[in-house]
Write an enzyme that holds these catalytic residues in place. Structure first.
Site, PDB file in Angstrom:
ATOM      1  N   ASN A  69     -12.402 -77.567 -38.932  1.00  0.00           N
ATOM      2  CA  ASN A  69     -13.419 -78.349 -38.220  1.00  0.00           C
ATOM      3  C   ASN A  69     -13.204 -78.324 -36.705  1.00  0.00           C
ATOM      4  O   ASN A  69     -12.078 -78.116 -36.226  1.00  0.00           O
ATOM      5  CB  ASN A  69     -13.507 -79.782 -38.761  1.00  0.00           C
ATOM      6  CG  ASN A  69     -12.225 -80.541 -38.566  1.00  0.00           C
ATOM      7  OD1 ASN A  69     -11.163 -79.942 -38.423  1.00  0.00           O
ATOM      8  ND2 ASN A  69     -12.308 -81.855 -38.555  1.00  0.00           N
ATOM      9  N   THR A 110     -17.796 -73.454 -36.292  1.00  0.00           N
ATOM     10  CA  THR A 110     -18.736 -73.451 -35.156  1.00  0.00           C
ATOM     11  C   THR A 110     -17.957 -73.701 -33.874  1.00  0.00           C
ATOM     12  O   THR A 110     -17.251 -74.698 -33.748  1.00  0.00           O
ATOM     13  CB  THR A 110     -19.806 -74.534 -35.355  1.00  0.00           C
ATOM     14  OG1 THR A 110     -20.469 -74.262 -36.592  1.00  0.00           O
ATOM     15  CG2 THR A 110     -20.811 -74.528 -34.214  1.00  0.00           C
ATOM     16  N   GLU A 146     -25.715 -79.226 -45.857  1.00  0.00           N
ATOM     17  CA  GLU A 146     -25.101 -79.990 -46.936  1.00  0.00           C
ATOM     18  C   GLU A 146     -26.173 -80.449 -47.919  1.00  0.00           C
ATOM     19  O   GLU A 146     -27.321 -80.686 -47.540  1.00  0.00           O
ATOM     20  CB  GLU A 146     -24.351 -81.192 -46.367  1.00  0.00           C
ATOM     21  CG  GLU A 146     -23.083 -80.777 -45.678  1.00  0.00           C
ATOM     22  CD  GLU A 146     -22.333 -81.963 -45.101  1.00  0.00           C
ATOM     23  OE1 GLU A 146     -22.190 -82.987 -45.782  1.00  0.00           O
ATOM     24  OE2 GLU A 146     -21.897 -81.849 -43.954  1.00  0.00           O
ATOM     25  N   ARG A 241     -46.891 -70.705 -35.967  1.00  0.00           N
ATOM     26  CA  ARG A 241     -45.920 -70.515 -34.882  1.00  0.00           C
ATOM     27  C   ARG A 241     -44.954 -71.700 -34.821  1.00  0.00           C
ATOM     28  O   ARG A 241     -43.855 -71.593 -34.324  1.00  0.00           O
ATOM     29  CB  ARG A 241     -46.637 -70.378 -33.530  1.00  0.00           C
ATOM     30  CG  ARG A 241     -47.464 -69.121 -33.411  1.00  0.00           C
ATOM     31  CD  ARG A 241     -48.390 -69.191 -32.218  1.00  0.00           C
ATOM     32  NE  ARG A 241     -49.258 -70.370 -32.302  1.00  0.00           N
ATOM     33  CZ  ARG A 241     -50.093 -70.730 -31.346  1.00  0.00           C
ATOM     34  NH1 ARG A 241     -50.174 -70.028 -30.235  1.00  0.00           N
ATOM     35  NH2 ARG A 241     -50.859 -71.796 -31.491  1.00  0.00           N
ATOM     36  N   CYS A 257     -22.966 -81.938 -37.748  1.00  0.00           N
ATOM     37  CA  CYS A 257     -23.249 -80.756 -36.921  1.00  0.00           C
ATOM     38  C   CYS A 257     -24.170 -80.993 -35.729  1.00  0.00           C
ATOM     39  O   CYS A 257     -23.851 -80.580 -34.613  1.00  0.00           O
ATOM     40  CB  CYS A 257     -23.858 -79.653 -37.772  1.00  0.00           C
ATOM     41  SG  CYS A 257     -22.755 -79.071 -39.034  1.00  0.00           S
ATOM     42  N   PHE A 258     -25.326 -81.617 -35.980  1.00  0.00           N
ATOM     43  CA  PHE A 258     -26.358 -81.601 -34.943  1.00  0.00           C
ATOM     44  C   PHE A 258     -25.881 -82.213 -33.623  1.00  0.00           C
ATOM     45  O   PHE A 258     -25.944 -81.567 -32.578  1.00  0.00           O
ATOM     46  CB  PHE A 258     -27.625 -82.291 -35.427  1.00  0.00           C
ATOM     47  CG  PHE A 258     -28.476 -81.417 -36.319  1.00  0.00           C
ATOM     48  CD1 PHE A 258     -28.199 -80.068 -36.454  1.00  0.00           C
ATOM     49  CD2 PHE A 258     -29.559 -81.931 -37.006  1.00  0.00           C
ATOM     50  CE1 PHE A 258     -28.965 -79.254 -37.255  1.00  0.00           C
ATOM     51  CE2 PHE A 258     -30.342 -81.127 -37.820  1.00  0.00           C
ATOM     52  CZ  PHE A 258     -30.041 -79.795 -37.947  1.00  0.00           C
ATOM     53  N   LYS A 260     -22.913 -82.926 -32.562  1.00  0.00           N
ATOM     54  CA  LYS A 260     -21.752 -82.202 -32.041  1.00  0.00           C
ATOM     55  C   LYS A 260     -22.177 -80.887 -31.358  1.00  0.00           C
ATOM     56  O   LYS A 260     -21.730 -80.568 -30.261  1.00  0.00           O
ATOM     57  CB  LYS A 260     -20.813 -81.910 -33.215  1.00  0.00           C
ATOM     58  CG  LYS A 260     -19.662 -80.998 -32.913  1.00  0.00           C
ATOM     59  CD  LYS A 260     -18.765 -80.877 -34.138  1.00  0.00           C
ATOM     60  CE  LYS A 260     -19.248 -79.876 -35.151  1.00  0.00           C
ATOM     61  NZ  LYS A 260     -19.000 -78.474 -34.774  1.00  0.00           N
ATOM     62  N   PHE A 319     -25.844 -89.454 -44.701  1.00  0.00           N
ATOM     63  CA  PHE A 319     -26.698 -88.981 -43.601  1.00  0.00           C
ATOM     64  C   PHE A 319     -27.939 -88.253 -44.099  1.00  0.00           C
ATOM     65  O   PHE A 319     -28.891 -88.053 -43.353  1.00  0.00           O
ATOM     66  CB  PHE A 319     -25.905 -88.142 -42.591  1.00  0.00           C
ATOM     67  CG  PHE A 319     -25.728 -86.685 -42.958  1.00  0.00           C
ATOM     68  CD1 PHE A 319     -24.732 -86.282 -43.813  1.00  0.00           C
ATOM     69  CD2 PHE A 319     -26.564 -85.722 -42.415  1.00  0.00           C
ATOM     70  CE1 PHE A 319     -24.556 -84.938 -44.139  1.00  0.00           C
ATOM     71  CE2 PHE A 319     -26.409 -84.364 -42.715  1.00  0.00           C
ATOM     72  CZ  PHE A 319     -25.403 -83.986 -43.588  1.00  0.00           C
ATOM     73  N   ARG A 421     -37.628 -93.337 -43.939  1.00  0.00           N
ATOM     74  CA  ARG A 421     -37.634 -91.928 -44.370  1.00  0.00           C
ATOM     75  C   ARG A 421     -38.990 -91.459 -44.877  1.00  0.00           C
ATOM     76  O   ARG A 421     -39.111 -90.315 -45.345  1.00  0.00           O
ATOM     77  CB  ARG A 421     -36.596 -91.735 -45.485  1.00  0.00           C
ATOM     78  CG  ARG A 421     -35.160 -91.878 -45.014  1.00  0.00           C
ATOM     79  CD  ARG A 421     -34.802 -90.773 -44.062  1.00  0.00           C
ATOM     80  NE  ARG A 421     -33.383 -90.755 -43.775  1.00  0.00           N
ATOM     81  CZ  ARG A 421     -32.762 -89.690 -43.255  1.00  0.00           C
ATOM     82  NH1 ARG A 421     -33.430 -88.589 -42.996  1.00  0.00           N
ATOM     83  NH2 ARG A 421     -31.495 -89.748 -42.984  1.00  0.00           N
TER      84      ARG A 421
END
Ligand code: UDX
Length: 451
Positions: A69, A110, A146, A241, A257-258, A260, A319, A421
């Site tokens: 990580n 990453t 995930e 598009r 991820c996002f 970070k 999440f 949501r």
């Protein structure tokens, strides 16, 4: 996936953490991911092995994937923005120490642009002292999400491999291509130079996060004007598009991820002296934080401007659905805002454990508030009993089919429901008697004292 698709290749997964390895060798795998259990159990002991004998695995391997990580650094230079590369560097040093022949080292974690260069520097140092050693470093970022990891791995949109354009570099790229070719059509395997590959990973995640922040920014306009974000997203997404995916307005994106990776790109822009680009991408994070704040403020506003001592049921802590992962989950930040107002929070999540929830909340707010005001339930109906409001924070499918009449019966009145949501049938809920608030549409029975 490599073990499953390439029976002739021996895959050994190594980790310093002996406990984790023990779990990977047991019947109870340490992570929940649909479809993973079956694959591990099918391959384990045949061509897939889990071990903590790192020197032996390095010695035996032709290809070594660095898959550690790279969390956001919480100290020193780049604090709060730059990714922490200490684990990547430590793996590179371990490879340098135990390798006895030529190796292809694949950067799967990453990392910032030019990280492969640093890995190579460390490995070259070892190479200079030992004729038998030769290292090639490739960048092969992972694009799986995930909850859909197995499907994404089995059928990726694309596989990206970056490497040196020297003959040896191209030969290393070709070796990795041959592995993926076992199950991925050749035209979906993209090869580039190392830095393009590293930057693509950060760019892709930033574009995706940007798409969510864009629709979330539109959702705020919808709430203020009477437009409905679902209708807008549907019609906007029909433009090929733009595309229809990732236009689901929400309480804000979470996950490991996002945030970070966007911050990592912003940091890169800053150190390259590209301030307008840094500010532009940082807006993605600002909108996300704003969305979480707006949603919490709306809950308070709709509950007659006070939630102190009011019982609020929160459905979902992960999440996103189909994972027990809670890293950077919006639920944590929304709970934090509500705890500050001294609301009594009753959580239910199908997969996240009580220990994890309490641990996450303690990280962002005072322990005392968590101990006094937070209760965790294993049944959604229990969580919602006597509550003034139900708040949906994760899009778990089971929340769509709960018996909302039963939930309504057992709640305090007026009973409110907040859909963070956009997964619930709002018309039906209103028919039952709920006051309904959903992201991206004007509340029809809004309490307008402080509009
Ligand atoms: C992401 C990228 O999708 C993946 O390619 C990369 O390799 C790792 O980061 P992940 O974080 O696992 O994957 O989940 P993702 O499905 O992208 O969702 C991230 C967050 O955005 C979740 O909180 C999700 O609920 C939210 N989201 C997603 C929205 O709010 N709206 C959407 O339309 C899509």
């Amino acid at each position: 996936m490599i073990a499953l698709k390439c029976p002739e290749i021996k895959v050994t997964v190594v980790d310093l953490n002996k406990e984790k390895i023990k779990e990977w060798n047991s019947d109870d795998l340490p992570i929940y991911e649909p479809g993973l259990d079956e694959i591990v159990k099918q391959c384990r002991g045949k061509n897939l092995f889990f071990s903590h004998d790192i020197p032996k695995a390095i010695e035996e391997a032709d290809l070594i994937f660095i898959s550690v990580n790279t969390p956001t650094k919480m100290y020193g230079r780049g604090k709060g923005m730059a990714p922490d590369l200490k684990h990547v560097e430590s793996v590179a040093r371990t490879i340098a120490k135990y390798a006895q022949g030529p190796k292809i080292v694949v950067e799967k974690s990453t990392v910032p642009v030019k990280a492969a260069q640093s890995i190579l520097h460390i490995l070259k140092e070892a190479q200079a002292h030992d004729q038998k050693l030769h290292f090639q470093v490739l960048s092969n970022p992972e694009f799986l999400a995930e909850g859909t990891a197995i499907v994404d791995l089995a059928n990726p949109d694309r596989v990206l491999i970056g490497g040196e354009s020297s003959n040896k570099g191209l030969a290393a790229i070709a070796q990795l291509v041959r592995i993926y070719e076992h199950w991925v059509p050749r035209e979906r395997i993209i090869t580039t130079n190392t830095w393009s590959s590293e930057l693509t990973k950060l760019a892709a995640n930033t574009f995706l996060a940007q798409k969510i922040s864009s629709i979330n920014a539109i959702s705020a306009i919808c709430e203020a004007t009477g437009a409905d974000v679902r209708e807008v997203a549907h019609a906007v997404g029909y433009d090929s598009r733009i595309g229809s995916k990732f236009l689901q307005a929400s309480v804000g994106f979470g996950g490991s991820c996002f945030q970070k990776d966007v911050l990592s790109l912003v940091y890169l822009c800053e150190i390259l002296n590209l301030k307008p680009a840094a500010d532009y991408w940082h807006g993605v994070i600002e909108i996300n934080n704003w969305q979480r704040r707006r949603f919490s403020d709306n809950i308070i506003k709709e509950l007659f401007n006070t939630v102190t001592d009011k019982r609020i049921a929160l459905f979902g802590f992960a999440f996103k659905k189909n994972t027990a992962d809670t890293r950077e989950s919006s639920a944590i930040y929304i709970a934090k805002h509500l705890l500050k107002e001294r609301a009594k929070l009753h959580f239910y999540d199908p997969k996240v454990t009580e220990t994890t929830m309490r641990h996450d909340l303690r990280r962002v707010t005072e322990n005392e508030l968590v101990d006094k005001l937070v209760t965790i339930h294993s049944c959604p109906y229990e969580a919602a009993k006597d509550a003034h409001a139900v708040v949906v924070l994760t899009e778990w499918d089971e929340f769509k089919t709960l018996d909302y009449e039963k939930i309504y019966e057992n709640m305090q009145k007026p009973a409110s429901i907040f859909d963070g949501r956009l997964i619930l049938d709002q018309t039906n809920l209103r028919k039952i008697g709920f006051r309904v608030f959903a992201i991206g549409s004007a509340p029809t029975q809004s309490f307008n004292l402080f509009p």
